[in-house]
Motif scaffolding. Structure first.
Motif, PDB file in Angstrom:
ATOM      1  N   ASP A 204       7.437  -3.965 -15.812  1.00  0.00           N
ATOM      2  CA  ASP A 204       8.446  -3.815 -14.718  1.00  0.00           C
ATOM      3  C   ASP A 204       7.897  -2.334 -13.757  1.00  0.00           C
ATOM      4  OD1 ASP A 204      10.186  -6.039 -15.028  1.00  0.00           O
ATOM      5  OD2 ASP A 204      11.787  -5.094 -16.022  1.00  0.00           O
ATOM      6  N   GLU A 205       7.657  -1.439 -14.668  1.00  0.00           N
ATOM      7  CA  GLU A 205       6.966  -0.117 -13.932  1.00  0.00           C
ATOM      8  C   GLU A 205       5.259  -0.550 -13.166  1.00  0.00           C
ATOM      9  OE1 GLU A 205       5.159   4.045 -15.743  1.00  0.00           O
ATOM     10  OE2 GLU A 205       5.563   2.544 -17.141  1.00  0.00           O
ATOM     11  N   LEU A 206       4.480  -1.737 -13.582  1.00  0.00           N
ATOM     12  CA  LEU A 206       3.814  -0.834 -13.346  1.00  0.00           C
ATOM     13  C   LEU A 206       4.172  -2.303 -11.413  1.00  0.00           C
ATOM     14  CD1 LEU A 206       0.507  -1.864 -12.447  1.00  0.00           C
ATOM     15  CD2 LEU A 206       0.586  -3.857 -14.075  1.00  0.00           C
ATOM     16  N   GLN A 207       4.754  -2.932 -11.871  1.00  0.00           N
ATOM     17  CA  GLN A 207       5.497  -3.884 -10.188  1.00  0.00           C
ATOM     18  C   GLN A 207       5.421  -2.709  -9.804  1.00  0.00           C
ATOM     19  OE1 GLN A 207       4.230  -6.593 -10.412  1.00  0.00           O
ATOM     20  NE2 GLN A 207       4.724  -5.669  -7.591  1.00  0.00           N
ATOM     21  N   GLY A 208       6.710  -2.456  -9.673  1.00  0.00           N
ATOM     22  CA  GLY A 208       7.294  -1.332  -9.309  1.00  0.00           C
ATOM     23  C   GLY A 208       6.470   0.401  -8.198  1.00  0.00           C
ATOM     24  N   ILE A 209       5.500   0.281  -9.217  1.00  0.00           N
ATOM     25  CA  ILE A 209       4.032   1.080  -7.935  1.00  0.00           C
ATOM     26  C   ILE A 209       3.446   0.241  -7.262  1.00  0.00           C
ATOM     27  CG2 ILE A 209       1.929   1.968  -9.315  1.00  0.00           C
ATOM     28  CD1 ILE A 209       4.164   4.282  -9.449  1.00  0.00           C
ATOM     29  N   LYS A 210       3.216  -0.864  -8.391  1.00  0.00           N
ATOM     30  CA  LYS A 210       2.700  -2.309  -7.102  1.00  0.00           C
ATOM     31  C   LYS A 210       3.144  -1.881  -5.908  1.00  0.00           C
ATOM     32  CE  LYS A 210       1.031  -4.908  -9.719  1.00  0.00           C
ATOM     33  NZ  LYS A 210       0.814  -5.877 -10.758  1.00  0.00           N
ATOM     34  N   ASN A 211       4.819  -1.988  -5.505  1.00  0.00           N
ATOM     35  CA  ASN A 211       5.714  -2.050  -5.083  1.00  0.00           C
ATOM     36  C   ASN A 211       5.702  -0.540  -3.784  1.00  0.00           C
ATOM     37  OD1 ASN A 211       5.956  -5.176  -5.817  1.00  0.00           O
ATOM     38  ND2 ASN A 211       8.153  -4.170  -6.664  1.00  0.00           N
ATOM     39  N   TYR A 212       5.170   0.207  -4.745  1.00  0.00           N
ATOM     40  CA  TYR A 212       5.290   1.395  -3.671  1.00  0.00           C
ATOM     41  C   TYR A 212       3.966   1.919  -2.670  1.00  0.00           C
ATOM     42  CZ  TYR A 212       4.215   6.647  -3.817  1.00  0.00           C
ATOM     43  OH  TYR A 212       4.104   7.993  -2.927  1.00  0.00           O
ATOM     44  N   MET A 213       2.577   1.094  -3.859  1.00  0.00           N
ATOM     45  CA  MET A 213       1.358   1.312  -2.755  1.00  0.00           C
ATOM     46  C   MET A 213       1.278   0.218  -1.925  1.00  0.00           C
ATOM     47  SD  MET A 213      -1.292   1.710  -6.647  1.00  0.00           S
ATOM     48  CE  MET A 213      -2.851   1.626  -5.115  1.00  0.00           C
TER      49      MET A 213
END
Length: 690
Positions: free
Chosen positions: A368-377
């Protein structure tokens, strides 16, 4: 109208229908990575070696031209700054255009035009592209550097250095480069006032003539233009640009320290510390790890929703923000985690930064944390595509760094494919808190003792703002005492005989505080009468008066009579030629040693008044002058530096006084000093001046 209202009711009923209720406890499932339409990149090479890339974008009737040199940085030595100066000089005129003519032509067509030591950039409406290219090509091939313009640039550079020396963030940035890369690497050199003095017109011209050649340059053209037109324009304006052999220099790759080390740069009076945990990394732009490492860094400190920010600010309240950066580079990249924190929590902040770095190595990031960061980037990348200069850089990067032709087209696809295992893998390579430099810029008196525990050797390295090792306090030679230091000071400023002749002194100063110009007037009369006012014209913001018995302080319509220890302290400080009377008044003096103040050795003297108020005074070893006073004011340290001593009636006074309280620095300049003018006693009347 009734039908419209009914339609709206129907819509609202659908929105609030229970079947459509959003469960905010469940993170939305990420969709597929959006397809990036970077535009078709077409390229060609001119006979002189200029590599040209064309990206069509017909959304707006504008076109941008970005020219970049592909050369290794130059080691500038004792003339550090001349390369940047050459880049600025490139926009100051040509053999047929003066600086004013060039600026007027650029303004007339509403264009953007800038130059640097690595190239130039221009952007304009399509109908003015010929004119802009005429200007750019003229600067590239016929630039004319003048001493007048260089002198202006050097003056500006010196001013920036002076500002940098008083800016903890700027100091940290410069020293970070020194400790990561070393002064024998071009990335580790620091501009100084001395190096700027050494910049010559010949050096700037030589850089321009040596490196500005088409066979080491890329030109990206982005905008409302087709390939055929772009090629025609490029051939017209750049085919005469002459190629030449350009030197290529190789440098040793800087290494991270074998174990953690602590470096402190002293910023007297600072109430905050600038903390950096930093080290060089060997990561090329073309490395398959580059994107994964970027995601890893974003998880750690890429923004307000990332780990460092949430830990140091949200959880502990140490700072307004904590971040990290990780750069890849052809020569050498670097990693830095950084925050600006209160002195009291400097060591605690270092602990938390190291904790978060170690956590990335020890634990796999959650999906979940990784996906949130990828969405941000993903969002950041998409926004960047709105800038023609960014698109131009992407086009150049593909060739310059030998990236796959579809690198940016597939950027989001590759980003979306990164897994927790990928992040764990790159963290083992590039997240090395056990091999870092912990660099702190702050008040060493408050922070240094608590930082030694982070050093593998248990020792702290102290550097000055030029990146040179700072001498620690040393013992004084035999025969030097607190009394001899004061005696030498009295002799240095004129001697007891001349000081005894002074019956009154009038000092007028100017100062600028937060953009407000102020006038300061001091009157002193033997033995201990004192008057000070600060204001502008007829508007007086503050007064302080001692008439020999009573003392008041007043400002903005309010007046307060001073009593007790406060009054006694004012009486002591009002004494004319106070230092000469320390022993008589009962001051306690302790000589601590020799330290460095503004690059020069100074005796360090602890001074305690009869009321118990303490301050530290610094006296230059060679000149004997008092050069600094440090004291606690409330919860802040106040540092007062004195310089530019000048003689008035055979007695020398400082004409430049710099006072730092917390993060604020005030510069006071003496405009006049008058001695023995017969100041009347009513000037010091506490009744009249209420």
């Amino acid at each position: 109208m009734k039908k419209i209202f009914s339609f709206l009711v129907m819509i609202i009923s659908v929105i609030i229908s229970p079947a459509q209720t959003l469960d905010r406890s469940v993170r939305p499932v990420a969709g597929p990575a959006p397809k990036i339409q970077l535009g078709n990149i077409e390229s060609f090479v001119l006979p002189n070696g200029l590599k040209v890339f064309v990206v069509e974008n017909h959304k707006l009737p504008r076109v941008a031209f970005s020219l970049v040199l592909d050369v290794n940085p130059v080691l500038e030595g004792d003339s550090k700054g001349y390369v940047d100066a050459a880049g600025e000089l490139l926009s100051t005129g040509t053999q047929k255009r003066s600086k004013d003519e060039l600026n007027n032509e650029v303004d007339f067509i509403g264009a953007t035009f800038s130059t640097s030591a690595e190239g130039m950039y221009g952007e304009c409406l399509v109908q003015h592209q010929d004119k802009l290219l005429d200007i750019m090509s003229d600067e590239l091939m016929n630039a004319q550097f003048t001493q007048t313009e260089l002198d202006k640039i050097k003056k500006k550079m010196t001013s920036q250095i002076v500002n940098r020396e008083d800016d903890p963030d700027a100091i940290a940035s410069s020293i970070r480069d020194v400790v990561d890369f070393g002064k024998q690497h071009p990335y580790g050199e620091i501009e100084s006032k001395e190096s700027v003095k050494n910049i010559t017109l010949d050096k700037c011209e030589n850089y321009y003539k040596t490196y500005f050649h088409p066979n080491v340059a890329y030109l990206a053209i982005v905008g409302d233009i087709n390939f055929k037109k772009a090629k025609k324009l490029t051939e017209k304006y750049f085919r005469q640009w002459q190629k030449a052999d350009v030197p290529s220099v190789k440098y040793d790759v800087p290494k991270a320290p074998d174990a953690d080390q602590v470096i402190v740069v002293n910023k007297p009076g600072a109430v905050q510390s600038v903390v950096n945990v930093t080290y060089p990394i060997n990561l090329l732009p073309s490395d398959p790890d580059a994107l994964k490492a970027k995601v890893m860094n974003t998880i750690l400190g890429g923004g307000a929703s990332c780990r460092l920010f949430l830990d140091l600010r949200e959880k502990h309240g140490y700072t307004y923000g904590a971040y990290s950066s990780l750069s890849n580079d052809e020569l050498v990249g670097s990693f830095t985690a950084f925050a600006k924190v209160r002195n009291a929590v400097t060591d605690s902040s270092v602990t938390q930064i190291l904790y978060e770095m170690k956590k990335l190595r020890d634990e796999k990031v959650g999906n979940d944390e990784l996906q949130g960061i990828k969405n941000y980037m993903t969002g950041i990348f998409a926004i960047g595509l709105e800038s023609p200069q960014t698109v131009a850089n992407y086009a150049i990067n593909i060739e310059k760094y030998k990236l796959p032709a579809d690198y940016y087209t597939n950027y989001l696809k590759n980003l979306n494919a990164i897994t927790p295992d990928d992040i764990y893998e790159v963290a083992q390579k590039y997240m090395t808190p056990q091999n870092a430099t912990i660099l702190v810029v702050g008040n060493k008196e408050e922070i240094a003792s608590k930082l030694a525990k982070f050093s593998a050797s248990g020792k702290i390295i102290f550097l000055n703002t030029d990146g040179e090792e700072e001498k620690t306090m040393r013992s004084v030679p035999p025969g030097i005492t607190a009394e001899t230091v004061i005696d030498n000071y009295v002799k240095a400023i004129g001697g007891k005989e001349n000081l005894d002749k002074i019956k009154d002194v009038t000092t007028k100063m100017t100062a600028s505080i937060q953009g407000m110009d102020l006038e300061i007037v001091n009157y002193q009369k033997a033995p201990d009468k004192f008057f000070m006012s600060m204001g502008k014209g007829k508007m007086i913001y503050q007064k302080q008066i001692f008439d020999g018995t009573k003392g008041i302080t007043s400002g903005m319509g309010d007046s307060k009579e001073m009593k007790g220890k406060e009054l006694e302290e004012l009486k002591n400080q009002s004494t004319l030629n106070l230092e000469m009377n320390y022993e008589k008044l009962g001051f306690k003096l302790t000589l601590k040693g020799i330290d460095v103040v503004n690059g020069n050795d100074a005796y360090v003297l602890d001074v305690e008044s009869p009321t118990g108020k303490k301050q530290t005074e610094y006296y230059d070893v060679n000149s004997g002058f008092k050069v600094r006073v440090s004291q606690i004011e409330g919860d802040k340290i106040q540092i007062t530096d004195m310089s530019d001593y000048k003689a008035v009636n055979d007695v020398k006074y400082p004409y430049l006084i710099s006072q730092t309280i917390g993060s604020q620095t005030f510069l006071m300049k003496v405009s006049s000093i008058e001695i023995n003018t017969g100041i009347k006693d009513d000037v010091f009347s506490t009744v009249k001046n209420k």
